[in-house]
Design a protein around this motif. Structure first.
Motif, short mmCIF file in Angstrom:
data_model
loop_
_atom_site.label_atom_id
_atom_site.label_comp_id
_atom_site.label_asym_id
_atom_site.label_seq_id
_atom_site.Cartn_x
_atom_site.Cartn_y
_atom_site.Cartn_z
N MET A 1 0.87 -1.28 0.07
CA MET A 1 0.04 0.08 -0.10
C MET A 1 0.92 1.17 0.07
O MET A 1 0.77 2.12 -0.67
N ALA A 2 1.84 1.24 0.79
CA ALA A 2 2.66 2.37 0.90
C ALA A 2 3.50 2.75 -0.50
O ALA A 2 3.55 3.83 -0.93
N ALA A 3 3.96 1.69 -1.13
CA ALA A 3 4.51 1.69 -2.45
C ALA A 3 3.63 2.26 -3.58
O ALA A 3 3.90 2.87 -4.25
N VAL A 4 2.39 1.86 -3.41
CA VAL A 4 1.40 2.43 -4.22
C VAL A 4 1.28 3.63 -4.17
O VAL A 4 1.00 4.52 -5.18
N PHE A 5 0.95 4.12 -3.15
CA PHE A 5 0.62 5.70 -2.87
C PHE A 5 1.79 6.46 -3.12
O PHE A 5 1.58 7.37 -3.69
N ALA A 6 2.91 6.04 -2.61
CA ALA A 6 4.13 6.81 -2.67
C ALA A 6 4.66 7.00 -4.25
O ALA A 6 5.14 7.76 -4.40
N GLY A 7 4.34 5.58 -4.78
CA GLY A 7 4.85 5.80 -6.16
C GLY A 7 4.33 6.80 -7.15
O GLY A 7 4.91 7.16 -8.09
N GLU A 8 3.14 7.36 -6.85
CA GLU A 8 2.87 8.50 -7.61
C GLU A 8 3.62 9.75 -7.51
O GLU A 8 3.83 10.39 -8.36
N TYR A 9 4.07 10.03 -6.12
CA TYR A 9 5.11 11.15 -5.98
C TYR A 9 6.35 10.78 -6.63
O TYR A 9 6.87 11.65 -6.99
N GLN A 10 6.97 9.66 -6.43
CA GLN A 10 8.19 9.12 -6.96
C GLN A 10 8.12 9.15 -8.48
O GLN A 10 9.07 9.64 -9.16
N SER A 11 6.96 9.00 -9.07
CA SER A 11 7.03 8.70 -10.59
C SER A 11 6.61 10.08 -11.19
O SER A 11 6.85 10.46 -12.51
N GLY A 12 6.10 11.21 -10.13
CA GLY A 12 5.86 12.23 -10.66
C GLY A 12 4.45 12.27 -11.41
O GLY A 12 4.04 13.34 -11.94
N MET A 13 3.49 11.23 -11.32
CA MET A 13 2.48 11.20 -11.84
C MET A 13 1.25 11.97 -11.47
O MET A 13 0.37 12.17 -11.99
N TRP A 14 1.27 12.18 -10.10
CA TRP A 14 0.19 13.12 -9.83
C TRP A 14 -0.10 14.47 -10.69
O TRP A 14 -1.34 14.94 -10.64
N LYS A 15 0.98 15.22 -11.20
CA LYS A 15 0.76 16.33 -11.88
C LYS A 15 -0.17 15.96 -13.34
O LYS A 15 -0.98 16.99 -13.94
N ASN A 16 0.13 14.69 -13.41
CA ASN A 16 -0.91 14.29 -14.74
C ASN A 16 -2.26 13.96 -14.35
O ASN A 16 -3.15 13.87 -15.06
N LEU A 17 -2.46 13.37 -13.23
CA LEU A 17 -3.81 12.67 -12.76
C LEU A 17 -4.48 13.70 -12.08
O LEU A 17 -5.84 13.79 -12.42
N ILE A 18 -4.00 14.68 -11.28
CA ILE A 18 -4.81 15.95 -10.66
C ILE A 18 -5.77 16.60 -11.51
O ILE A 18 -6.82 16.85 -11.06
#
Lengths: 319, 294
Positions: free
Chosen positions: B87-104
């Motif tokens: 779970m931690a890897a899935v949630f933190a993965g969005e920060y690590q991959s920089g994907m939040w900027k595409n998703l939000i």
């Protein structure tokens, strides 16, 4: 609200940190981007371009002021539904293919159309490698995929942050054409941030120059260049007589090119005055061998603007 | 929301390394265990019978075993680690991959987080359910081979009783998963890194698992015996207490002078819902205000 501008910001500001570590990234920025324009957002690294874009894309909360897209506050639900963006370089799931990455993004926006994904992959030249994991892509390929992702929902407004980063010269040329085509052929508004002046000069209709978080110039590219320093170089004989005649009306200096003994007269006359300069000289019996208008590039203008005395506490000039 | 859930599902399930090592490892590991047992049985019946003797001999019990890793204290101290890491890897993965900027910009922040929580919890629940099935199949095959009984016989009473107990266990497991998912999400949002999220969430989980002993220690140090009463508000106490109500029909017995019997079932279920909902609300509030700067 069809008459509202594509982008409007009102005293948009952002500060990070508190106390001694407080940094003002963007300060009271007022922007207005009309629909259908390709609008350049210029500034040196660290000027606040990306922070502004992040506020426009609702990734960062403004500390003060507001940002509107198509007349709606960007913080409202659904305000970004017709906006596509590529923010600070492309980011994708490396283990997914280009097609799957686009599918995930399209589904996230509740707008999954396989034919649209196919069409975009073809447009950005990735159709042949669409099934390969993105981890194996070059920076340029990721950049193209980033542009495809930005265009997924057929947005009215496309916000592109340094879209030619990582592209080779041919790719840059192609990307410029693509961006111009978005506005000219498909009627989209493009907000393009870049520190590459050549790119903005060749691509944009209007430009805002931002420096240390503040807007210092805003206007059409042509207007900014017209207002910028430009002069006329003259080769004439006899040179002394020519200089004397021209000094009656304009400021004149002499210069010579490196390694060349031939001297030029540099006349500080705006480009529209050039016929009068030549007429005056010829009328007084001076032989004019060459008359060359020397325009400043946007690069020169930008450097002057961001290094000039007004750059620190900006008084915005609009064209 | 369906499209968003499908997007979450696709990107999570296709992350083969992550799901392989932290989720599918349970059913695949158990399957491997029973395959080795059966292959070994070709050469030595004694060896196989030795392995099967550790089982309960009841498929109704074996099927519930997989959920114990989320529920059964003190095993939870260690057994929660893999689901929490996932779970931690899935949630933190969005920060690590920089994907939040595409998703939000494409959906509401609350929807993005809720969909992620639902998918990670569902994936682990599916893996545990699959582990239950593989366990029963493996035990059944081995026992059939050896000619041993594997009861109870499949009567209506046995099946309906088992379905009720499985549903009760899955309910507790589901609530526990939601609490863990919310903890992992909060840790990832606060630290924005996989390692940071892992450390924080392991810390949370261990504190919860060891809450009884920590409170006993505090009560002794500060000579305040009533401090242990706080245990009734922890997730671990209420999971154990609800389990006790479901399996024995009575409250949990506790080793405290001032608090020797667990609360009633409704209180425990309500506390678990409050923990899940409260942590989720906290996650949403923090994420809604967060600046995405990478």
């Amino acid at each position: 609200m069809p008459s509202s501008p594509a982008i409007r910001t009102e005293n948009l500001s952002k500060t990070f940190g508190k106390g001694k570590t407080r940094i003002t990234a963007v300060k009271e920025l007022n922007l207005e981007v009309e629909r259908g324009q390709v609008y350049g957002f210029l500034g040196p690294n660290g000027a606040g371009k990306t922070t502004t874009i992040r506020m426009l894309m609702s990734l960062v909360r403004p500390s003060a002021g507001r940002a509107e897209i198509n007349g709606r506050n960007v913080r409202e639900a659904g305000a970004l539904a017709r906006v596509g963006g590529l923010v600070e370089g492309p980011a994708f799931y490396g283990y997914l293919s280009a097609r799957n990455n686009l599918e995930v993004l399209a589904r996230t926006a509740n707008d999954y159309r396989p034919e649209r994904i196919r069409e975009l992959l073809e447009q950005v030249g990735l159709a042949g490698r669409a099934a390969q994991p993105v981890s194996g892509y070059s920076m340029g390929m990721k950049q193209r995929l980033g542009v495809a992702a930005a265009l997924l929902g057929d947005p009215e407004l496309v916000i592109l942050d340094e879209p030619t980063n990582g592209l080779d010269p041919a790719g840059i040329q192609e990307m410029r054409g693509f961006i111009r085509g978005l506005a000219a052929e498909r009627g989209k508004t493009v907000f393009l941030s870049s520190h590459l002046l050549n790119e903005v000069e060749q691509t944009c209709d209007r430009v805002a120059i931002i420096h240390k978080g503040e807007m210092i110039r805003e206007g059409s590219v042509a207007g900014l260049l017209a207002e910028s320093i430009s002069n006329l170089r003259i080769q004439a004989a006899p040179l002394e007589q020519a200089e004397q005649v021209l000094r009656e009306r304009w400021e004149v200096t002499r210069e010579s090119d490196p390694g060349d003994s031939m001297q030029w007269l540099v006349v500080e006359a705006p480009p529209p005055d050039s016929p009068q300069v030549v007429e005056l000289l010829v009328g007084r019996g001076v032989r004019v061998h060459q008359a060359v208008i020397r325009r400043q590039t946007l690069e020169g203008y930008f450097l002057a603007a961001t290094r000039g005395p007004s750059s620190g506490n900006a008084e915005v000039t609009h064209d | 929301m369906i499209n968003l859930l499908r997007a979450e599902w696709k990107k999570t399930i296709w992350n083969a390394l992550l799901t392989g090592f932290l989720v599918w490892v349970f059913p695949v590991g158990v399957l491997g265990f029973y395959l080795v047992m059966l292959i070994g049985g070709l050469f030595s019946r004694e060896w196989m019978s030795g392995m099967l003797e550790t089982g309960s001999g009841l498929w109704t019990e074996d099927a519930l075993g997989a959920w114990g890793m989320l529920l059964a204290f003190p095993f939870t101290i260690l057994s929660r680690m893999l689901p929490l890491a996932f779970m931690a890897a899935v949630f933190a993965g969005e920060y690590q991959s920089g994907m939040w900027k595409n998703l939000i910009p494409r959906n509401r922040r609350a929807h993005l987080i809720l969909a992620k929580m639902a998918v990670v919890a569902a994936l682990i629940a599916i893996a545990l359910a699959a582990t239950s099935i593989v366990t029963v199949a493996g035990q059944g095959a081995g026992r059939l081979w050896l000619g041993w009984e594997y009861g109870p016989p499949a009567s209506w009473d046995a099946i309906s009783g088992f379905a009720l107990r499985y549903a009760q266990t899955a309910l507790l497991g589901g609530l526990s998963l939601l609490i863990l998912a919310a903890m992992a999400a909060l840790a990832a949002i606060l630290t924005r890194s996989t390692l940071g999220a892992l450390l924080v969430v392991f810390g949370f989980s261990t504190l919860d698992s060891l809450a009884m002993y920590i409170l006993m220690l505090l009560a002794r140090i500060f000579s305040l015996p009533e401090v242990v009463n706080l245990y009734r508000y922890t997730p671990q106490c209420n999971i154990d207490n609800a389990q006790s109500w479901f399996t024995t029909g009575a409250a949990l017995r506790l080793p405290f002078e001032t608090f020797s019997t667990g609360p009633d079932l409704v209180f425990s279920l309500a506390m678990l819902v409050i923990w899940a909902a409260g942590l989720t609300a906290l996650v949403l509030a923090v994420f809604e205000r967060q600046d995405i700067t990478a």
